[in-house]
Design an enzyme around this catalytic site. Sequence first.
Site, mmCIF file in Angstrom:
data_model
loop_
_atom_site.group_PDB
_atom_site.id
_atom_site.type_symbol
_atom_site.label_atom_id
_atom_site.label_comp_id
_atom_site.label_asym_id
_atom_site.label_seq_id
_atom_site.Cartn_x
_atom_site.Cartn_y
_atom_site.Cartn_z
ATOM 1 N N TRP A 126 0.857 -1.179 0.000
ATOM 2 C CA TRP A 126 0.000 0.000 0.000
ATOM 3 C C TRP A 126 0.897 1.233 0.000
ATOM 4 O O TRP A 126 1.855 1.324 0.777
ATOM 5 C CB TRP A 126 -0.894 -0.032 1.236
ATOM 6 C CG TRP A 126 -1.833 1.119 1.372
ATOM 7 C CD1 TRP A 126 -2.630 1.664 0.406
ATOM 8 C CD2 TRP A 126 -2.087 1.871 2.570
ATOM 9 N NE1 TRP A 126 -3.373 2.710 0.920
ATOM 10 C CE2 TRP A 126 -3.061 2.864 2.243
ATOM 11 C CE3 TRP A 126 -1.610 1.804 3.882
ATOM 12 C CZ2 TRP A 126 -3.546 3.770 3.179
ATOM 13 C CZ3 TRP A 126 -2.093 2.702 4.815
ATOM 14 C CH2 TRP A 126 -3.047 3.671 4.464
ATOM 15 N N ASP A 164 -1.008 -5.895 9.140
ATOM 16 C CA ASP A 164 -1.974 -4.880 8.741
ATOM 17 C C ASP A 164 -3.200 -5.626 8.231
ATOM 18 O O ASP A 164 -3.129 -6.338 7.228
ATOM 19 C CB ASP A 164 -1.394 -3.982 7.640
ATOM 20 C CG ASP A 164 -2.324 -2.832 7.273
ATOM 21 O OD1 ASP A 164 -3.411 -2.726 7.871
ATOM 22 O OD2 ASP A 164 -1.963 -2.038 6.379
ATOM 23 N N LYS A 219 -13.401 -0.740 5.436
ATOM 24 C CA LYS A 219 -13.886 -1.574 4.341
ATOM 25 C C LYS A 219 -14.980 -2.539 4.799
ATOM 26 O O LYS A 219 -16.047 -2.623 4.187
ATOM 27 C CB LYS A 219 -12.718 -2.370 3.735
ATOM 28 C CG LYS A 219 -11.545 -1.523 3.256
ATOM 29 C CD LYS A 219 -11.932 -0.561 2.157
ATOM 30 C CE LYS A 219 -10.734 0.086 1.487
ATOM 31 N NZ LYS A 219 -9.887 0.891 2.366
#
Length: 428
Positions: free
Chosen positions: A160, A241, A277
């Site tokens: 990311w 993560d 999300k």
Amino acid sequence: MFSRTALQRAAAAPARSNLIAQQSVRAASAWSQIPQGPPDAILGITEAFKKDKHPQKINLGVGAYRDDKGKPYVLPSVYQAEQQVIHQNLDKEYAGITGVPEFTKAAALLAYGPDSTPLKEGSIAITQSISGTGALRIGGAFLQRFYPGAKTIYIPTPSWANHKAVFSDSLLEVKQYRYYNKDTIGLDFDGMVADIKNMPKGSIILLHACAHNPTGVDPTEDQWRAISDAVKEGDHFPFFDMAYQGFASGDTDKDAFALRHFVKEGHFPCLAQSFAKNMGLYGERVGAFSIVTASPEEKARVDSQIKIIVRPLYSNPPVHGARVASTILNDPALNKQWLGEVEGMATRIIKMRALLKENLEKLGSKQKWNHITDQIGMFAYTGLTAEQMSKLAEEHSVYATKDGRISVAGITSDNVGRLAESIYKITG
């Protein structure tokens, strides 16, 4: 003959001129050396998409879930939980430094599972954070201050985009390990394990728990076991993560496999969680940072230092989103409903992957597109080049990042056929 007013105005003019000049000098001397920052890649895609007049333009750059009509989606369970929170007429007092306790307790349970030994023993330190980004930032600051090994963190290639910035700003040195294989459009497992074994002993390693962003390429469970062994062999510190728990496969337990396996194997990882999300709470910025410790006493000391880190950053996290998430996680009926909705979102993403692959094959594409369905989560690496991605935008009004990453959430039943045709025309 001049009037008194005119004379006064004339006399004051030099003073005003000098004042303006002084202010201009001050402004110039303060900011004149600041360089122009590079534009945000996603923002650029959005702007180009908005300017395009094509009636069937497609935006595959957005990093948020969309329904099958391409519209933003608020989960029904979130609507219901929010109404419950509103009807309680709660005050707007500050939360504690580590957030809403009912939320953090439930977030830890969701991540580590009810069978987690550290959870049962009370040895997991956890704080509410400003979504996943804030959790990463707290973790970076904590490791920079207290981790006894080298202040270097290894992130996958690619990762990311914000990972490097967050950890660099935490004053950690950021290095990379092999992860994505461009030739196979899949996981470079051998390269990854080899790099882990070659890291200096006691290194910090960032791992995407599920739905790797941006590639959508995840290790299998057997590969995770081997990765855990390699991390343990090097006495490395794992930093997970987990931004997509439940959103990847539709099963929150399955998506937490890597984290839970590492804990069972005796690692003491830390974790960044996001509820952007899987609950669609993007703008509410709901997240958590946690660390597995060896004992409740050790947890208490770690917790005290986390509070010291958080206090000058933002003092207290916002309460509304955490209350909504807490309601969903702690209300059995709402929790069951939410899990079904998460599975529904994941299923739609998986279906769009299958439809894209199917349409490309029907068109007679000579390329193999198995990677589209082998990958998982919101994003997919198409294997398209930067030149091909430019052609998609310029000639077909299909917008995504130059590295070939597309947001599968932007694909719908209505546009998947045109998307396949556009890709086919530039790839053959």
